[in-house]
Write a protein that holds these residues in place. Structure first.
Motif, PDB file in Angstrom:
ATOM      1  N   ASP A 192     -16.793   6.428   9.165  1.00  0.00           N
ATOM      2  CA  ASP A 192     -16.211   5.684  10.287  1.00  0.00           C
ATOM      3  C   ASP A 192     -14.697   5.882  10.315  1.00  0.00           C
ATOM      4  O   ASP A 192     -14.001   5.499   9.378  1.00  0.00           O
ATOM      5  CB  ASP A 192     -16.540   4.198  10.136  1.00  0.00           C
ATOM      6  CG  ASP A 192     -16.026   3.357  11.284  1.00  0.00           C
ATOM      7  OD1 ASP A 192     -15.590   3.930  12.304  1.00  0.00           O
ATOM      8  OD2 ASP A 192     -16.066   2.119  11.162  1.00  0.00           O
ATOM      9  N   ASP A 197     -12.576   4.283  12.032  1.00  0.00           N
ATOM     10  CA  ASP A 197     -11.933   2.972  12.154  1.00  0.00           C
ATOM     11  C   ASP A 197     -12.316   2.063  10.995  1.00  0.00           C
ATOM     12  O   ASP A 197     -12.434   0.852  11.142  1.00  0.00           O
ATOM     13  CB  ASP A 197     -12.335   2.310  13.477  1.00  0.00           C
ATOM     14  CG  ASP A 197     -11.867   3.108  14.680  1.00  0.00           C
ATOM     15  OD1 ASP A 197     -10.777   3.716  14.600  1.00  0.00           O
ATOM     16  OD2 ASP A 197     -12.601   3.138  15.691  1.00  0.00           O
ATOM     17  N   ARG A 198     -12.488   2.651   9.810  1.00  0.00           N
ATOM     18  CA  ARG A 198     -12.965   1.913   8.638  1.00  0.00           C
ATOM     19  C   ARG A 198     -12.014   0.789   8.254  1.00  0.00           C
ATOM     20  O   ARG A 198     -10.798   0.888   8.438  1.00  0.00           O
ATOM     21  CB  ARG A 198     -13.173   2.866   7.466  1.00  0.00           C
ATOM     22  CG  ARG A 198     -11.899   3.465   6.920  1.00  0.00           C
ATOM     23  CD  ARG A 198     -12.147   4.519   5.869  1.00  0.00           C
ATOM     24  NE  ARG A 198     -12.842   5.674   6.332  1.00  0.00           N
ATOM     25  CZ  ARG A 198     -12.260   6.711   6.941  1.00  0.00           C
ATOM     26  NH1 ARG A 198     -10.967   6.696   7.157  1.00  0.00           N
ATOM     27  NH2 ARG A 198     -12.968   7.742   7.332  1.00  0.00           N
ATOM     28  N   ASP A 199     -12.594  -0.273   7.724  1.00  0.00           N
ATOM     29  CA  ASP A 199     -11.826  -1.398   7.192  1.00  0.00           C
ATOM     30  C   ASP A 199     -11.408  -1.042   5.768  1.00  0.00           C
ATOM     31  O   ASP A 199     -12.240  -0.955   4.869  1.00  0.00           O
ATOM     32  CB  ASP A 199     -12.692  -2.657   7.212  1.00  0.00           C
ATOM     33  CG  ASP A 199     -12.003  -3.860   6.592  1.00  0.00           C
ATOM     34  OD1 ASP A 199     -10.766  -3.817   6.391  1.00  0.00           O
ATOM     35  OD2 ASP A 199     -12.702  -4.838   6.294  1.00  0.00           O
ATOM     36  N   ARG A 200     -10.123  -0.838   5.556  1.00  0.00           N
ATOM     37  CA  ARG A 200      -9.637  -0.398   4.242  1.00  0.00           C
ATOM     38  C   ARG A 200      -9.870  -1.429   3.146  1.00  0.00           C
ATOM     39  O   ARG A 200      -9.928  -1.076   1.982  1.00  0.00           O
ATOM     40  CB  ARG A 200      -8.149  -0.067   4.321  1.00  0.00           C
ATOM     41  CG  ARG A 200      -7.869   1.150   5.154  1.00  0.00           C
ATOM     42  CD  ARG A 200      -6.363   1.347   5.338  1.00  0.00           C
ATOM     43  NE  ARG A 200      -6.108   2.565   6.065  1.00  0.00           N
ATOM     44  CZ  ARG A 200      -5.456   3.592   5.569  1.00  0.00           C
ATOM     45  NH1 ARG A 200      -4.956   3.535   4.364  1.00  0.00           N
ATOM     46  NH2 ARG A 200      -5.279   4.675   6.283  1.00  0.00           N
ATOM     47  N   THR A 201     -10.015  -2.693   3.523  1.00  0.00           N
ATOM     48  CA  THR A 201     -10.207  -3.722   2.496  1.00  0.00           C
ATOM     49  C   THR A 201     -11.639  -3.768   1.985  1.00  0.00           C
ATOM     50  O   THR A 201     -11.905  -4.385   0.963  1.00  0.00           O
ATOM     51  CB  THR A 201      -9.828  -5.108   3.040  1.00  0.00           C
ATOM     52  OG1 THR A 201     -10.661  -5.412   4.164  1.00  0.00           O
ATOM     53  CG2 THR A 201      -8.366  -5.152   3.466  1.00  0.00           C
ATOM     54  N   ALA A 202     -12.570  -3.111   2.662  1.00  0.00           N
ATOM     55  CA  ALA A 202     -13.976  -3.150   2.265  1.00  0.00           C
ATOM     56  C   ALA A 202     -14.312  -2.139   1.175  1.00  0.00           C
ATOM     57  O   ALA A 202     -15.409  -2.192   0.615  1.00  0.00           O
ATOM     58  CB  ALA A 202     -14.862  -2.911   3.483  1.00  0.00           C
ATOM     59  N   ASP A 246       0.825  -1.206   0.000  1.00  0.00           N
ATOM     60  CA  ASP A 246       0.000   0.000   0.000  1.00  0.00           C
ATOM     61  C   ASP A 246       0.861   1.259   0.000  1.00  0.00           C
ATOM     62  O   ASP A 246       0.514   2.245  -0.632  1.00  0.00           O
ATOM     63  CB  ASP A 246      -0.942   0.013   1.198  1.00  0.00           C
ATOM     64  CG  ASP A 246      -2.116  -0.928   1.001  1.00  0.00           C
ATOM     65  OD1 ASP A 246      -2.384  -1.295  -0.156  1.00  0.00           O
ATOM     66  OD2 ASP A 246      -2.750  -1.290   1.991  1.00  0.00           O
ATOM     67  N   TRP A 268     -19.321   3.590   6.012  1.00  0.00           N
ATOM     68  CA  TRP A 268     -17.899   3.259   5.921  1.00  0.00           C
ATOM     69  C   TRP A 268     -17.070   4.537   5.823  1.00  0.00           C
ATOM     70  O   TRP A 268     -16.054   4.678   6.495  1.00  0.00           O
ATOM     71  CB  TRP A 268     -17.640   2.375   4.695  1.00  0.00           C
ATOM     72  CG  TRP A 268     -16.195   2.083   4.474  1.00  0.00           C
ATOM     73  CD1 TRP A 268     -15.480   1.060   5.006  1.00  0.00           C
ATOM     74  CD2 TRP A 268     -15.264   2.841   3.684  1.00  0.00           C
ATOM     75  NE1 TRP A 268     -14.181   1.133   4.594  1.00  0.00           N
ATOM     76  CE2 TRP A 268     -14.017   2.213   3.776  1.00  0.00           C
ATOM     77  CE3 TRP A 268     -15.384   3.987   2.907  1.00  0.00           C
ATOM     78  CZ2 TRP A 268     -12.884   2.689   3.125  1.00  0.00           C
ATOM     79  CZ3 TRP A 268     -14.259   4.460   2.254  1.00  0.00           C
ATOM     80  CH2 TRP A 268     -13.023   3.817   2.362  1.00  0.00           C
TER      81      TRP A 268
END
Length: 146
Positions: free
Chosen positions: A97, A99-104, A30, A94
């Motif tokens: 947020d 604390d978002r999940d970067r993979t989503a 990344d 998303w």
């Protein structure tokens, strides 16, 4: 030739999407991928490219994106106007947020893109069926048999 998208998400929730033809970016981390993204050259908190107001309500947009070529659609993600649309609402949650999940991002973005384009009358075409194999003429024996 295979084609898919590779996404790079910034800490503020903005992201860049790069075409990954034949897996050309698969081997990059990344951090290395960020060097290819023009928007990664912004400093934290730098909003040099302001988003336009929502064309429906005049409020602030979470995302303003050019839809695929030839559609002529500019996609707007508005927290007020799009709260009732399932894919858009999930993408807004998303995006907001910390604390978002970067993979989503890939799944959420593509679902929102499809939902938005469907609302403008664009639909994905079904995958074409592979051509049928030609039939052998009757009475001929294939080589190596008989």
């Amino acid at each position: 030739m295979s084609f898919n998208w590779r996404y790079h998400v910034h800490p503020d929730g903005s992201f860049a999407r790069l075409g990954n033809s034949d897996g050309c970016f698969d081997g990059y981390t990344d951090d290395e991928l960020a060097q290819f993204c023009l928007c990664s050259r912004r400093g934290p908190g730098d909003r040099s490219r302001q988003l336009p107001p929502c064309s429906r309500c005049g409020g602030g947009l979470a995302l303003y994106w050019n839809a695929p070529l030839q559609t002529g659609v500019m996609m707007e993600l508005c927290p007020v106007c799009d709260a009732g649309r399932p894919a858009a609402a999930a993408f807004i949650r998303w995006h907001q947020d910390p604390d978002r999940d970067r993979t989503a991002v890939q799944e959420l973005f593509e679902a929102w893109e499809e939902e938005t384009l469907n609302a403008h009358g664009w639909y994905k075409a079904a995958d074409p069926e592979p051509p049928a194999a030609p039939l052998l003429p009757p009475g001929l024996t294939p080589r190596g048999r008989g």
